[in-house]
Design an enzyme around this catalytic site. Sequence first.
Site, PDB file in Angstrom:
ATOM      1  N   ASP A   1       0.846  -1.185   0.000  1.00 47.43           N
ATOM      2  CA  ASP A   1       0.000   0.000   0.000  1.00 47.43           C
ATOM      3  C   ASP A   1       0.898   1.258   0.000  1.00 47.43           C
ATOM      4  O   ASP A   1       1.826   1.355   0.817  1.00 47.43           O
ATOM      5  CB  ASP A   1      -0.858  -0.052   1.279  1.00 47.43           C
ATOM      6  CG  ASP A   1      -1.992   0.947   1.289  1.00 47.43           C
ATOM      7  OD1 ASP A   1      -2.421   1.378   0.212  1.00 47.43           O
ATOM      8  OD2 ASP A   1      -2.465   1.267   2.414  1.00 47.43           O
TER       9      ASP A   1
ATOM     10  N   ALA B   1     -11.424   4.766   2.690  1.00 51.49           N
ATOM     11  CA  ALA B   1     -12.845   4.391   2.621  1.00 51.49           C
ATOM     12  C   ALA B   1     -13.388   3.795   3.914  1.00 51.49           C
ATOM     13  O   ALA B   1     -14.384   3.074   3.886  1.00 51.49           O
ATOM     14  CB  ALA B   1     -13.047   3.433   1.447  1.00 51.49           C
TER      15      ALA B   1
END
Length: 325
Positions: free
Chosen positions: A97, A229
């Site tokens: 990530d 999110a």
Amino acid sequence: MGDDTVHFSELGLANTREMFAKAMAGGYAIPAYNFNNLEQLQAIITACAETGSPVIVQVSKGARDYADQTMLRYMAMGAVAMARKMGSNIPICLHLDHGDSFELCKSCVDSGFSSVMIDGSHLPYEENVKLTRQVVEYAHKFDVTVEGELGVLAGIEDEVSAEHSTYTRPEEVEDFVKKTGVDSLAISIGTSHGAYKFKAGQAVPPLRFDILEEIEKRIPGFPIVLHGASSVVQEYVELINKYGGKMEGAVGIPEEQLRRAATSAVCKINIDSDGRLVVTAKVREYLANNPGEFDPRKYLGAARKELVKLLKEKNATVLGSAGKA
Ligand code: G3H
Ligand code: 13P
Ligand code: ZN
């Protein structure tokens, strides 16, 4: 690859290509859950195996340092073996990530990651293209998929308004995808990282679905990624505050907005903060109610159990990925 390198297929991992193709066709999103430790990884695998959901387990640069890159390789192998032992054949992807350099991405490719993100979103456009292209050229030699990013995610200090061109510019996406060869693209349409996504008391502004639609028109069928999110589940924020924490004003993305995104070209939804909140809430609660307890299995076990519950709910009711493996 050299002697101390390993290909992701040897670890039983999958890249994102087929996952995204199916998610695009099926109108759902693959969960990309961040982890740093054993209990989080166990919870993610348990939740996804029990709901029959494909999954991306992802580590940031900091998480990779924390867990140790050698340990991580075996954790990923163990995660696959654990799912299979549970009788589940879900595809599992190990993803970097927010990779910030070619060297870091290369090192992850070499140590068994099946997917990497190169985040050049803060760079001038041409530099972002160049760096992303370099990572793609290396990663694709080993069938490792690559996520790039265009647009800068808003932070709490940023003005979430159209005048601030932190949103992804739809006019750039086609050129970027073509020049870099990325497999997926992270975009900025109003989400942000962390547990304080909007100012306390501020009405939560809706995500910019108009920008997403414009992007979908320009690169039809191309997998889009949504970062930042977490919905910052208030139940856990309240537990944290009840048991000695101080997280007033923590607020996230409403679930119905994420549900809508999951049915679009958004094929990957990144969730880290929600997992952190559950763990912190349950550890605080457990220790407050059991002040004499000092066995980490007790309080981390309580946290892990609740995390499984939350992730199963997300797969089933937000991402729509349950039963799609
Ligand atoms: O997008 C960032 C992730 O939430 C990882 O955060 O760098 O604190 O591990 P971290
Ligand atoms: P959250 O902070 O909203 O969980 O976002 C996580 C993320 O985007 C990881 O890349
Ligand atoms: Zn992110």
